[in-house]
Scaffold this motif. Structure first.
Motif, PDB file in Angstrom:
ATOM      1  N   ASN A 100      -4.952  -1.034   3.699  1.00 17.40           N
ATOM      2  CA  ASN A 100      -6.364  -1.213   3.956  1.00 17.40           C
ATOM      3  C   ASN A 100      -6.729  -2.865   4.314  1.00 17.40           C
ATOM      4  O   ASN A 100      -7.538  -3.102   5.050  1.00 17.40           O
ATOM      5  CB  ASN A 100      -7.247  -0.656   2.804  1.00 17.40           C
ATOM      6  N   TYR A 101      -6.450  -3.472   3.269  1.00 15.65           N
ATOM      7  CA  TYR A 101      -6.527  -5.105   3.300  1.00 15.65           C
ATOM      8  C   TYR A 101      -6.253  -5.741   4.858  1.00 15.65           C
ATOM      9  O   TYR A 101      -7.070  -6.297   5.672  1.00 15.65           O
ATOM     10  CB  TYR A 101      -5.885  -5.935   2.364  1.00 15.65           C
ATOM     11  N   THR A 102      -4.947  -5.283   5.418  1.00 21.92           N
ATOM     12  CA  THR A 102      -4.714  -5.930   6.653  1.00 21.92           C
ATOM     13  C   THR A 102      -5.580  -5.525   7.770  1.00 21.92           C
ATOM     14  O   THR A 102      -5.694  -6.096   8.624  1.00 21.92           O
ATOM     15  CB  THR A 102      -3.227  -5.795   6.916  1.00 21.92           C
ATOM     16  N   GLU A 103      -5.971  -4.051   7.705  1.00 13.49           N
ATOM     17  CA  GLU A 103      -6.800  -3.715   8.773  1.00 13.49           C
ATOM     18  C   GLU A 103      -8.327  -4.409   8.660  1.00 13.49           C
ATOM     19  O   GLU A 103      -8.869  -4.740   9.718  1.00 13.49           O
ATOM     20  CB  GLU A 103      -6.767  -2.158   8.733  1.00 13.49           C
ATOM     21  N   VAL A 104      -8.711  -4.375   7.357  1.00 12.47           N
ATOM     22  CA  VAL A 104     -10.077  -5.075   7.130  1.00 12.47           C
ATOM     23  C   VAL A 104     -10.050  -6.599   7.680  1.00 12.47           C
ATOM     24  O   VAL A 104     -10.923  -6.831   8.557  1.00 12.47           O
ATOM     25  CB  VAL A 104     -10.652  -4.952   5.785  1.00 12.47           C
ATOM     26  N   CYS A 105      -8.900  -7.261   7.473  1.00 18.55           N
ATOM     27  CA  CYS A 105      -9.043  -8.714   8.221  1.00 18.55           C
ATOM     28  C   CYS A 105      -8.123  -9.162   9.264  1.00 18.55           C
ATOM     29  O   CYS A 105      -7.740 -10.071   9.730  1.00 18.55           O
ATOM     30  CB  CYS A 105      -8.187  -9.586   6.824  1.00 18.55           C
ATOM     31  N   ASN A 106      -7.847  -7.678   9.984  1.00 17.11           N
ATOM     32  CA  ASN A 106      -7.210  -7.654  11.458  1.00 17.11           C
ATOM     33  C   ASN A 106      -6.040  -8.623  11.227  1.00 17.11           C
ATOM     34  O   ASN A 106      -5.943  -9.632  12.077  1.00 17.11           O
ATOM     35  CB  ASN A 106      -8.308  -8.518  12.203  1.00 17.11           C
ATOM     36  N   ILE A 108      -1.635  -8.571  11.515  1.00 19.67           N
ATOM     37  CA  ILE A 108      -0.464  -7.666  12.118  1.00 19.67           C
ATOM     38  C   ILE A 108       0.834  -8.215  11.536  1.00 19.67           C
ATOM     39  O   ILE A 108       1.894  -7.748  11.863  1.00 19.67           O
ATOM     40  CB  ILE A 108      -0.311  -7.552  13.521  1.00 19.67           C
ATOM     41  N   THR A 109       0.585  -9.335  10.719  1.00 19.39           N
ATOM     42  CA  THR A 109       2.083  -9.918   9.982  1.00 19.39           C
ATOM     43  C   THR A 109       1.684 -10.384   8.757  1.00 19.39           C
ATOM     44  O   THR A 109       0.252 -10.710   8.433  1.00 19.39           O
ATOM     45  CB  THR A 109       2.562 -11.078  10.878  1.00 19.39           C
ATOM     46  N   ILE A 110       2.632 -10.527   7.767  1.00 20.82           N
ATOM     47  CA  ILE A 110       2.417 -11.154   6.288  1.00 20.82           C
ATOM     48  C   ILE A 110       1.521 -12.245   6.558  1.00 20.82           C
ATOM     49  O   ILE A 110       0.752 -12.480   5.697  1.00 20.82           O
ATOM     50  CB  ILE A 110       3.569 -10.791   5.641  1.00 20.82           C
ATOM     51  N   PRO A 111       2.157 -13.340   7.202  1.00 18.90           N
ATOM     52  CA  PRO A 111       1.571 -14.865   7.110  1.00 18.90           C
ATOM     53  C   PRO A 111       0.137 -14.665   7.840  1.00 18.90           C
ATOM     54  O   PRO A 111      -0.367 -15.520   7.306  1.00 18.90           O
ATOM     55  CB  PRO A 111       2.548 -15.418   8.154  1.00 18.90           C
ATOM     56  N   GLN A 112       0.219 -13.839   8.712  1.00 20.81           N
ATOM     57  CA  GLN A 112      -1.514 -13.866   9.301  1.00 20.81           C
ATOM     58  C   GLN A 112      -2.459 -13.366   8.436  1.00 20.81           C
ATOM     59  O   GLN A 112      -3.488 -13.729   8.234  1.00 20.81           O
ATOM     60  CB  GLN A 112      -1.344 -12.975  10.474  1.00 20.81           C
ATOM     61  N   PHE A 113      -1.946 -12.209   7.575  1.00 18.24           N
ATOM     62  CA  PHE A 113      -2.639 -11.576   6.493  1.00 18.24           C
ATOM     63  C   PHE A 113      -2.861 -12.541   5.492  1.00 18.24           C
ATOM     64  O   PHE A 113      -4.216 -12.778   5.074  1.00 18.24           O
ATOM     65  CB  PHE A 113      -1.933 -10.325   5.918  1.00 18.24           C
ATOM     66  N   LEU A 114      -1.992 -13.566   5.126  1.00 15.92           N
ATOM     67  CA  LEU A 114      -2.424 -14.349   3.892  1.00 15.92           C
ATOM     68  C   LEU A 114      -3.342 -15.607   4.610  1.00 15.92           C
ATOM     69  O   LEU A 114      -4.346 -15.879   3.977  1.00 15.92           O
ATOM     70  CB  LEU A 114      -1.044 -15.120   3.446  1.00 15.92           C
ATOM     71  N   GLY A 115      -3.084 -15.786   5.900  1.00 21.94           N
ATOM     72  CA  GLY A 115      -3.868 -17.085   6.491  1.00 21.94           C
ATOM     73  C   GLY A 115      -5.491 -16.287   6.633  1.00 21.94           C
ATOM     74  O   GLY A 115      -6.444 -16.905   6.308  1.00 21.94           O
ATOM     75  N   ASN A 116      -5.499 -14.976   7.080  1.00 18.76           N
ATOM     76  CA  ASN A 116      -6.844 -14.470   7.187  1.00 18.76           C
ATOM     77  C   ASN A 116      -7.474 -14.152   5.890  1.00 18.76           C
ATOM     78  O   ASN A 116      -8.762 -14.357   5.714  1.00 18.76           O
ATOM     79  CB  ASN A 116      -6.883 -13.320   7.902  1.00 18.76           C
ATOM     80  N   ARG A 117      -6.754 -13.793   4.868  1.00 19.82           N
ATOM     81  CA  ARG A 117      -7.248 -13.406   3.507  1.00 19.82           C
ATOM     82  C   ARG A 117      -8.019 -14.648   2.948  1.00 19.82           C
ATOM     83  O   ARG A 117      -8.934 -14.547   2.158  1.00 19.82           O
ATOM     84  CB  ARG A 117      -5.881 -12.987   2.806  1.00 19.82           C
ATOM     85  N   TYR A 118      -7.480 -15.639   3.133  1.00 22.44           N
ATOM     86  CA  TYR A 118      -7.877 -17.057   2.132  1.00 22.44           C
ATOM     87  C   TYR A 118      -8.615 -17.870   3.322  1.00 22.44           C
ATOM     88  O   TYR A 118      -9.019 -19.004   3.226  1.00 22.44           O
ATOM     89  CB  TYR A 118      -6.575 -17.774   1.691  1.00 22.44           C
TER      90      TYR A 118
END
Length: 499
Positions: A100-106, A108-118
């Motif tokens: 859910n989190y990776t879809e909300v913050c768009n 497609i990779t783990i590093p991108q998730f961390l970058g977008n999350r913060y």
């Protein structure tokens, strides 16, 4: 030993042709980076669960774990127990939240998730993460190539280097073509084959030796301590540091990018529960059977195997028990295991270098066509380096996997948990935690090699603990995340509750 067996070669070739066909079909469905790296988030429960577990276990399950049980007895069962527990909690705690989190913050990779999350506009998180992914996946991919090299070398009697190159070329070919879609669908087939093979082999061995009671008696006759998980085969009590180190393998799941990305690719978060059930059945039966293969090998095989050759116990048992056609199919399970992991690791590495280093640092406006070209070139370059690492035939599958598994677990495990469960985690805390975990894993392992003692504790334990402590302290001492970040966290929390 089989010098050259036409039947097994034919079975292997047919299997490889089938895998390549899937890759070619996937190529037609791969038109952009989200398709190539995440399958467009369209994968069902069976594909995701079996793909996750097949890419997780790799040749380690058919060679590394049986080899450890062959040498050390039921002491190796502690690793299997730790992995089983870790598998459950990874599916239970991380899978749905990450999807859910990776879809909300768009992402497609783990590093991108961390970058977008913060909201890391400087891309420090993405770059640091991608560099650690590159370091540890080079070792991890090398372990898969070693498995394949030992398979071809043992079965066909060919030179280890030639065997290694054959394995690498096959894996690179369909990973290059079809990306995540090809990887996951081939993993589905490979996961089924691995499961059937590893479960049937020990059962057939027990039957051929006269049943369970007769088999146990024969194992105890070789060494009565083989079946005692609390006693080494030398007759001493297993040290607590050994038990903790073995169980700690379970911590690694929270930080394995090639497993976590499967959670991100499932079609619906509501499918996670079904996937978890499938995965747990697969893991429990497979790891139990793999441990049994090692134990049975001590009495079923006439030759004594060394620490390195012990990892061929499954191969030798299959060749001894089954007629040639069945043996060829079950030996193809090792090829399946190797391919299912190596392809995943190559794809995750390619995605990290392409999306989180090349695009983030140098070409933010790069087209999908350009990024896919860079990704495929990365697959080739990483494979070449992994082959160079794997060239030493004395490398053990278990040793290489142990190193990479701890590195990923310590580097990404704590920050993934904090990112999904604590909304006040900060960007600086994330960066500090990733660097601390990764460096601790590398340094601690080298200290263990030189000094032993407390440093013989599996490096994932101090790495995971220190990383978690640093994330918490740095986050508490710094400025709280913006309201936007905290609101997004609450939004994802509500989605999780509704699934």
């Amino acid at each position: 030993m089989i010098e050259s067996n036409f039947t097994i070669i034919v079975i292997f070739v047919l299997y490889l042709v089938m895998m390549l066909a899937i890759g070619i079909m996937a190529y037609k469905k791969t038109s952009n980076t989200e398709d190539y790296f995440l399958g467009g988030r369209k994968l069902g429960s069976w594909v995701v669960s079996l793909s996750a577990q097949a890419s997780d276990m790799s040749g380690w399950m058919l060679m590394g774990l049986p080899g450890a049980a062959y040498i050390a007895g039921l002491e190796a069962g502690w690793i299997a127990l730790g992995l089983t527990i870790g598998t459950y909690f990874n599916w239970k705690l991380v899978a749905k939240r990450l999807r859910n989190y990776t879809e909300v913050c768009n992402s497609i990779t783990i590093p991108q998730f961390l970058g977008n999350r913060y909201r890391d506009d400087q891309n420090i998180l993405r770059i640091v993460s991608s560099l650690f992914i590159l370091i540890f996946f080079l070792v991890y991919t090398a372990s898969a190539f070693v498995s394949g090299g030992k398979l071809f070398s043992t079965v066909f009697g060919i030179d280890y280097t030639v065997a290694l190159l054959i394995c690498a070329i096959v894996v690179v070919s369909y990973t290059f073509a079809g990306g995540f879609f090809a990887v996951c669908w081939t993993d589905l087939v490979q996961g089924i084959l691995m499961f059937v093979a590893i479960v049937i082999v020990p059962c057939a061995a027990v039957v051929s030796m006269g049943g369970i009671d007769a088999t146990i008696a024969r194992i105890e006759a070789v060494n009565v301590n083989m079946l005692d998980p609390f006693i080494t085969i030398d007759g001493t009590h297993i040290a607590m540091i050994t038990v903790i180190s073995s169980l700690a393998w379970g911590l690694g799941y929270f930080g394995q990018p090639h497993i976590l990305v499967r959670f991100m690719g499932i079609d619906d978060a509501k499918s996670i529960k079904k996937s978890r059930l499938i995965a747990m059945v697969w893991v429990i039966f497979s790891l139990t059977a793999a441990t049994m293969v090692g134990l049975l090998g001590r009495v079923f095989l006439t030759q004594d195997l060394s620490n390195t050759s012990g990892e061929t116990v499954y191969i030798l048992m299959v060749m001894k028990i089954f007629p040639i056609i069945i043996a060829g199919i079950f030996l193809a399970a090792i090829l399946a295991a190797v391919m299912s992991t190596a392809d995943s690791q190559l794809l995750v590495t390619a995605s990290a270098i392409t999306e989180d280093f090349y695009k983030a640092k140098f070409r933010p406006n790069a087209s999908d066509k350009e990024l896919m070209l860079v990704s495929r070139l990365t697959v080739i370059i990483v494979s070449v380096i992994a082959i160079l690492i794997a060239l030493n035939p004395d490398n053990t599958v278990l040793g290489l996997v142990e190193n990479a598994w701890a590195g990923f677990g310590a580097t990404f495990g704590p920050i993934m948990i904090f990112s999904l469960f604590w909304k006040k985690t900060t960007r600086n805390g994330a960066i500090a935690g990733i660097v601390t975990g990764g460096i601790t894993a590398i340094v601690w392992r080298n200290l263990g090699t030189m000094y032993g003692g407390i440093f013989s504790l599996y490096e994932i334990v101090p790495g995971f603990i220190l990383s978690a402590i640093v994330i918490y302290i740095v986050s508490k001492l710094g400025q709280e995340p913006s309201q936007e970040i905290q609101d997004e966290f609450e939004k994802v929390k509500k989605l999780n509750q509704n699934c």
